[in-house]
Design a protein around this motif. Structure first.
Motif, mmCIF file in Angstrom:
data_model
loop_
_atom_site.group_PDB
_atom_site.id
_atom_site.type_symbol
_atom_site.label_atom_id
_atom_site.label_comp_id
_atom_site.label_asym_id
_atom_site.label_seq_id
_atom_site.Cartn_x
_atom_site.Cartn_y
_atom_site.Cartn_z
ATOM 1 N N ALA A 12 13.698 -3.406 11.951
ATOM 2 C CA ALA A 12 14.317 -4.309 11.175
ATOM 3 C C ALA A 12 15.329 -3.701 10.240
ATOM 4 C CB ALA A 12 13.540 -5.311 10.775
ATOM 5 N N ILE A 13 14.650 -2.843 9.205
ATOM 6 C CA ILE A 13 15.582 -2.228 8.331
ATOM 7 C C ILE A 13 16.695 -1.425 9.098
ATOM 8 C CG2 ILE A 13 15.716 -0.860 6.341
ATOM 9 C CD1 ILE A 13 12.695 -1.754 5.653
ATOM 10 N N ARG A 14 16.212 -0.740 9.683
ATOM 11 C CA ARG A 14 17.270 0.129 10.472
ATOM 12 C C ARG A 14 18.539 -0.957 11.148
ATOM 13 N NH1 ARG A 14 12.822 2.641 12.750
ATOM 14 N NH2 ARG A 14 12.270 4.636 11.593
ATOM 15 N N ALA B 220 15.527 -6.064 2.610
ATOM 16 C CA ALA B 220 16.788 -5.080 2.979
ATOM 17 C C ALA B 220 17.844 -6.423 2.144
ATOM 18 C CB ALA B 220 16.840 -4.515 3.942
ATOM 19 N N THR B 221 18.764 -5.673 1.189
ATOM 20 C CA THR B 221 19.804 -6.350 0.702
ATOM 21 C C THR B 221 21.121 -5.782 0.992
ATOM 22 O OG1 THR B 221 19.308 -5.596 -1.414
ATOM 23 C CG2 THR B 221 18.344 -7.631 -0.830
ATOM 24 N N ALA B 222 22.152 -6.319 1.098
ATOM 25 C CA ALA B 222 23.452 -5.938 1.455
ATOM 26 C C ALA B 222 24.457 -7.034 0.675
ATOM 27 C CB ALA B 222 23.952 -5.722 2.809
ATOM 28 N N TRP B 223 25.567 -6.896 0.554
ATOM 29 C CA TRP B 223 26.578 -7.849 -0.248
ATOM 30 C C TRP B 223 26.358 -9.048 0.591
ATOM 31 C CZ3 TRP B 223 28.260 -8.319 -4.630
ATOM 32 C CH2 TRP B 223 29.319 -9.239 -5.092
ATOM 33 N N THR B 224 26.027 -10.243 0.142
ATOM 34 C CA THR B 224 25.771 -11.614 0.610
ATOM 35 C C THR B 224 24.734 -11.643 1.737
ATOM 36 O OG1 THR B 224 27.515 -11.616 2.062
ATOM 37 C CG2 THR B 224 28.255 -12.017 0.039
ATOM 38 N N PRO C 21 0.776 -1.333 0.068
ATOM 39 C CA PRO C 21 -0.021 0.060 0.077
ATOM 40 C C PRO C 21 0.895 1.315 -0.157
ATOM 41 C CG PRO C 21 -0.824 -1.546 1.615
ATOM 42 C CD PRO C 21 0.503 -2.123 0.993
ATOM 43 N N GLU C 22 0.298 2.426 -0.535
ATOM 44 C CA GLU C 22 1.176 3.624 -0.935
ATOM 45 C C GLU C 22 1.516 4.148 0.591
ATOM 46 O OE1 GLU C 22 0.809 8.018 -2.914
ATOM 47 O OE2 GLU C 22 -0.989 6.579 -3.072
ATOM 48 N N ALA C 23 0.703 3.952 1.433
ATOM 49 C CA ALA C 23 1.024 4.501 2.868
ATOM 50 C C ALA C 23 2.331 4.007 3.424
ATOM 51 C CB ALA C 23 -0.208 4.530 3.773
ATOM 52 N N ASP C 24 2.372 2.588 3.293
ATOM 53 C CA ASP C 24 3.502 1.757 3.663
ATOM 54 C C ASP C 24 4.726 2.232 2.821
ATOM 55 O OD1 ASP C 24 1.634 0.366 5.256
ATOM 56 O OD2 ASP C 24 1.489 -1.011 4.172
ATOM 57 N N GLN C 25 4.528 2.327 1.603
ATOM 58 C CA GLN C 25 5.732 2.686 0.713
ATOM 59 C C GLN C 25 6.121 3.942 1.114
ATOM 60 O OE1 GLN C 25 4.995 2.596 -3.752
ATOM 61 N NE2 GLN C 25 3.915 0.803 -3.356
ATOM 62 N N LEU C 26 5.324 4.952 1.611
ATOM 63 C CA LEU C 26 5.748 6.279 2.021
ATOM 64 C C LEU C 26 6.382 6.167 3.363
ATOM 65 C CD1 LEU C 26 2.627 8.477 1.110
ATOM 66 C CD2 LEU C 26 4.859 8.439 0.137
ATOM 67 N N GLU C 27 5.987 5.351 4.132
ATOM 68 C CA GLU C 27 6.905 5.105 5.437
ATOM 69 C C GLU C 27 8.355 4.651 5.107
ATOM 70 O OE1 GLU C 27 5.069 3.421 9.078
ATOM 71 O OE2 GLU C 27 3.227 3.466 8.227
ATOM 72 N N LEU C 28 8.480 3.794 4.407
ATOM 73 C CA LEU C 28 9.736 3.355 3.792
ATOM 74 C C LEU C 28 10.545 4.319 3.244
ATOM 75 C CD1 LEU C 28 9.228 -0.126 1.901
ATOM 76 C CD2 LEU C 28 10.205 0.455 4.013
ATOM 77 N N LEU C 29 9.922 5.226 2.458
ATOM 78 C CA LEU C 29 10.641 6.385 1.787
ATOM 79 C C LEU C 29 11.029 7.482 3.154
ATOM 80 C CD1 LEU C 29 11.521 8.000 -0.672
ATOM 81 C CD2 LEU C 29 9.141 9.058 -0.732
ATOM 82 N N GLY C 30 10.306 7.473 4.140
ATOM 83 C CA GLY C 30 10.535 8.277 5.319
ATOM 84 C C GLY C 30 11.727 7.688 5.997
ATOM 85 N N LEU C 31 11.773 6.479 6.078
ATOM 86 C CA LEU C 31 12.973 5.742 6.598
ATOM 87 C C LEU C 31 14.425 6.054 5.882
ATOM 88 C CD1 LEU C 31 14.450 3.963 8.598
ATOM 89 C CD2 LEU C 31 13.771 2.111 7.176
ATOM 90 N N TYR C 32 14.250 5.900 4.405
ATOM 91 C CA TYR C 32 15.072 6.383 3.506
ATOM 92 C C TYR C 32 15.908 7.701 3.699
ATOM 93 C CZ TYR C 32 17.355 7.678 -0.740
ATOM 94 O OH TYR C 32 18.042 8.216 -1.749
ATOM 95 N N TYR D 230 25.108 -3.681 8.172
ATOM 96 C CA TYR D 230 25.862 -3.930 7.001
ATOM 97 C C TYR D 230 26.197 -3.194 5.877
ATOM 98 C CZ TYR D 230 24.269 -8.743 8.130
ATOM 99 O OH TYR D 230 23.880 -9.986 8.877
ATOM 100 N N ARG D 231 25.764 -1.729 6.267
ATOM 101 C CA ARG D 231 26.115 -0.865 5.405
ATOM 102 C C ARG D 231 27.715 -0.425 5.340
ATOM 103 N NH1 ARG D 231 23.353 5.077 5.702
ATOM 104 N NH2 ARG D 231 24.054 4.731 7.990
#
Length: 109
Positions: A90-92, A70-74, A38-49, A98-99
């Motif tokens: 969890a993404i944070r 969320a992906t990182a090398w391996t 849902p767009e509202a959830d996509q916007l929350e992800l964008l806020g985190l980004y 891994y960043r």
């Protein structure tokens, strides 16, 4: 010629896997989400980004099996469903772990 890694950023369309996979080598983190999230959830992800964009890429990807990943090398962390703050936390944590830890690390920030 090797594929060109993606620049840090939030993308509206799914980039070529050749480009987004190559972007992981310097230690970038990718937030991928299914386009039916849902767009509202996509916007929350964008806020985190938007809180910390350095070394971060965000884009829709309907070829991955998760609602959000969320992906990182391996490394991959997949969320089968959106769980609001739990998913964002969890993404944070994934980003903190891994960043900037790819095989060709670049300065972040």
């Amino acid at each position: 010629t090797p594929p060109t890694p993606l620049a840090d950023g939030a993308y509206i369309a799914t980039p070529s896997p050749l480009n987004f996979v190559h972007s992981l080598e310097p230690g970038r983190i990718e937030i991928q989400y299914h386009s039916d999230l849902p767009e509202a959830d996509q916007l929350e992800l964008l806020g985190l980004y938007d809180q910390d964009r350095t070394g971060m890429i965000m884009f829709p990807n309907d070829d991955q099996p998760y609602a959000v990943a969320a992906t990182a090398w391996t490394q991959t962390m997949g969320c089968d469903k959106w769980e609001d703050a739990k998913t964002l936390d969890a993404i944070r944590a994934f980003k903190s772990a891994y960043r900037a830890r790819g095989p060709e690390p670049i300065a972040m920030g």
